[in-house]
Design an enzyme around this catalytic site. Structure first.
Site, mmCIF file in Angstrom:
data_model
loop_
_atom_site.group_PDB
_atom_site.id
_atom_site.type_symbol
_atom_site.label_atom_id
_atom_site.label_comp_id
_atom_site.label_asym_id
_atom_site.label_seq_id
_atom_site.Cartn_x
_atom_site.Cartn_y
_atom_site.Cartn_z
ATOM 1 N N GLU A 87 0.799 -1.221 0.000
ATOM 2 C CA GLU A 87 0.000 0.000 0.000
ATOM 3 C C GLU A 87 0.838 1.282 0.000
ATOM 4 O OE1 GLU A 87 -3.071 0.710 -0.298
ATOM 5 O OE2 GLU A 87 -4.170 -1.157 -0.027
ATOM 6 N N SER A 346 -31.598 -16.079 55.095
ATOM 7 C CA SER A 346 -30.757 -16.375 56.258
ATOM 8 C C SER A 346 -29.263 -16.177 56.007
ATOM 9 C CB SER A 346 -30.988 -17.824 56.703
ATOM 10 O OG SER A 346 -32.326 -18.031 57.100
#
Length: 735
Positions: A87, A346
């Protein structure tokens, strides 16, 4: 001429400085007028990953584009080399544009009347990605200006990194990392040469070169890149010939979403992050998710489940499953039940007992009164609506008895309990602390419970959980929920509770665990802690509708132990502090035998104490007994019931206390078949006293001692519970 040269030498630096100042001012003005746009104009596309980089969930940006931001060091070096060669081989030398390429592209356009080659550098491509423009001369000039701005503000490596994360790769995928995982199910750091070559060319025309749609075109373009690399000397003849013969092979991932609710929460907390790395262990998270897939089949309609797994040493969350199935909307899958505030049942009891030990109110074997008692306008009841009379603190906790707990809580006071919680960093949700808080009359969530129970294996130290790897809050030594002594005592007591009847665990480990069932059978909890791990489980309906007949011990506890089976072996131990002393104490007075007269020492027990402190026995309403005598209310109740001598026996004075055997169903075997033509009823028997056992048939309470089989067909689940301990059998009835 000789006169001119000295003048030129004298004026040239001044002129050059002037031109430099003019250029600098011009750039500053242009940057003000046309500032560089945001690099991510549609916001970040967030990826939530495990601690080892596995994608848990991906969120697109405002345009629905998905990307996974990486740095240069995260990407395979061959890909970078191939990209620059194909590129923009002059990338590290040009000022943002390549003058030769720009002139060539302009000449081709003028000669042919259309664009032949763009002449764009990687910097110019980044400029177009962050600020798209029309394919015109004005658009190209705009692109050149943006490229110059990028070069002005950023280094070459930063610009190259922008390209790696912004380049389009087809569909709604941007960035090389997202593309690598999308097409090849691997990270960009582990690409093959063929995969790298294809990803180099794909951004040129992502719609036309997509390998999943146009494999032949993709292969041809990949080979073009390979040939270019060969011509540049980056690939040899043999390697090029071999690579170009390979077909394009895609390896799609299964796209399984892991920890979706945690990912959603973290994205809301960190909206500007591209990548959120969690503390989750990908393997453990997958195991928990698969386990809940099986659990889902056993749950009633509209029910869900949640699991949280914590590393005790670091407080890092290893697994986070907020609902039983994120895809099942009938089970309110979008509701995160780890964060949902519910009644804890509990589950707060161990911390009330622990704080009472720290305050010198009780020791582990203190005599408590499980008798009908009213505390002002509050009259608690045990789950089975029965009473045991005299009971030790450790047995009351193991059996999860309510009345002895409230007796201790009343002596401790809810205000002190809430104060200690807040100092540690725990905030329960209620209007005003009162005695009902001890039995679940408050609000909290699964995460908070996991944080609290982790302290039992951490010398009582409390810490918020970590869910993001780079956000590790410093431990605060002042945040202690319990002392090292009482936290060990609670761990030791809870680890003596027998596990539910189940397959032999894969890994044997010591687990201290507690269950809870909220009022109205709406929430079922089980939280367990080993030396290295904390596992917290919630089961119920997110809309708070009841599931009558369920219990935390029968529903949440088996899941919790199954999760423990998915975890590695523990490497640490929860060591007994040297300040925990084992003392021989006397009932009814509760004090050490050494300070109790022989005539007043009716029963002897070995108790764990903090620094040898043995507080006297509590009266039902909180005062200590004046002399070594029975609490008055307990004495009267036991005389009335005739239990003063029947149910209290002197324990052995041996230093080795034998663990109490867990409850077992004795009358039927698991998987046993019954035929109504031969038998129509079976007895319900266990190894415990009938008066202490609570029976359930198909998770519904059953009060008889004989089960009529004619009312059932197929699988029938029988459960016997004594306190928090339960045993379960499944039989099959045939007509």
């Amino acid at each position: 001429m000789k006169r001119l040269l000295p003048n030129l030498r004298a004026t040239l630096p001044v002129k050059m400085a002037g031109w430099f100042v003019f250029f600098w001012l011009t750039v500053c003005v242009l940057n003000k007028v046309w500032p560089l746009p945001p690099l991510y104009p549609d916001g970040p596309a967030t990826v939530v990953v495990s601690r080892d980089g596995e994608i848990l969930r991906s969120f697109g940006d405002r345009q629905g584009v998905h990307r996974y931001n990486v740095t240069l060091t995260d990407v395979d070096p061959f890909y970078i080399q191939a990209l620059l060669n194909y590129e923009d081989r002059w990338f590290y030398w040009h000022p943002g544009f390549n003058p030769v390429s720009v002139v060539r592209a302009a000449w081709q356009w003028a000669s042919n009347g259309y664009v032949v080659s763009g002449g764009s550098t990687l910097t110019m491509q980044v400029a177009r990605l962050i600020d798209p423009h029309a394919r015109s001369i004005a658009g190209k000039l705009k692109q050149l200006w943006r490229a110059l701005q990028l070069e002005w503000y950023y280094s070459k490596d930063e610009i190259l990194t922008f390209y790696l994360n912004l380049a389009p790769f087809g569909g709604n995928i941007a960035g090389v990392e997202a593309a690598s995982r999308r097409y090849f199910n691997t990270s960009a750091g582990h690409l093959t040469k063929n995969e790298a070559a294809l990803l180099v060319v794909l951004p040129q025309k992502p719609s036309l070169y997509r390998p999943d749609r146009y494999p032949d075109t993709a292969r041809a373009m990949r080979n073009k890149v390979l040939d270019r690399l060969h011509d540049s000397g980056l690939l040899g003849d043999q390697a090029t010939a071999y690579l170009t013969q390979e077909a394009v092979e895609l390896k799609r991932s299964d796209n399984t979403t892991l920890a979706p609710l945690l990912s959603r929460m973290l994205r809301a907390q960190y909206p500007d992050r591209h990548v959120i790395q969690t503390t989750l262990d990908g393997v453990i998270q997958q195991r928990v998710a698969r386990l809940l897939e099986k659990v889902k089949r056993q749950l009633p309609a509209h029910s869900s489940a949640a699991v949280l797994v914590v590393d005790n040493q670091t407080a890092n969350v290893l697994a986070y499953q907020g609902s039983v199935d994120f895809q099942d909307n009938s089970r309110f899958a979008h509701v995160d039940m780890i964060q949902a505030v519910r009644s804890p049942g509990s589950t707060l009891k161990p911390f009330i007992y622990g704080m009472a030990i720290d305050r010198g109110i009780i020791h582990t074997e203190s005599l408590l009164s499980d008798i009908p008692t009213r505390f002002s306008d509050y009259k608690p009841q045990n789950l089975n609506e029965r009473f045991q009379g005299a009971v030790s603190a450790s047995d009351a906790l193991k059996q999860s008895l309510n009345i002895p707990l409230i007796q201790v809580f009343h002596a401790l006071t809810p205000a002190v309990f809430e104060q200690d919680l807040r100092q540690a960093g725990v905030q329960l949700q209620h209007q005003q602390a009162n005695l009902t808080v001890g039995l679940g009359g408050t609000g909290t969530n699964l995460q908070t419970l996991a944080e609290m129970y982790r302290s039992l294996a951490s010398e009582g130290k409390y810490s918020a959980l970590n869910m993001v790897s780079d956000h590790q809050p410093a431990a605060d030594p002042d945040k202690t929920l319990l002392s090292a002594e009482s936290s060990w005592m609670m761990f030791h007591t809870l680890s003596a509770i027998s596990a539910p009847d189940r397959v032999v665990p894969r890994v044997r480990r010591e687990v201290a665990w507690k269950t809870g069932t909220s009022y109205g059978y709406r929430d079922f909890w089980s939280v367990g802690v080993s030396a290295d791990y904390t596992v917290a489980v919630w089961v119920g309906r997110p809309d708070s509708s009841p599931v009558v007949g369920y219990l935390g011990a029968t529903q949440a506890a088996p899941i919790m132990f199954d999760v423990f089976d998915q975890l590695p072996e523990d490497n640490r131990r929860v060591n007994q502090p040297v300040t925990v002393k084992r003392q021989l104490i006397c009932w009814p007075g509760g004090r050490a035998k050494a300070v109790t007269e022989a005539a007043s020492c009716a029963y002897q027990k070995y108790a764990y104490t903090r620094n040898g402190l043995t507080p006297p026995t509590l009266e039902s309403h909180g005062d200590f007994v004046v002399t070594d005598s029975w609490p008055e209310a307990l004495r009267v109740w036991q005389q009335h019931k005739g239990r003063m001598s029947q149910e209290l026996s002197e324990p052995s004075s041996s230093d080795q206390k034998q663990p109490e055997a867990g409850i077992r169903i004795m009358s039927v075997n698991h998987g046993q078949h019954y035929y109504l033509s031969q038998i129509d009823a079976i007895p319900l028997k266990s190894n415990k006293k009938p008066s202490e056992v609570f029976w359930y048939v198909n998770h519904q309470p059953f009060s008889g001692s004989l089960l009529n089989l004619t009312h059932y067909q197929g699988e029938v689940t029988l459960t016997a519970c004594q306190g928090a301990q339960c045993d379960k059998r499944v039989i099959l009835v045939h007509r």
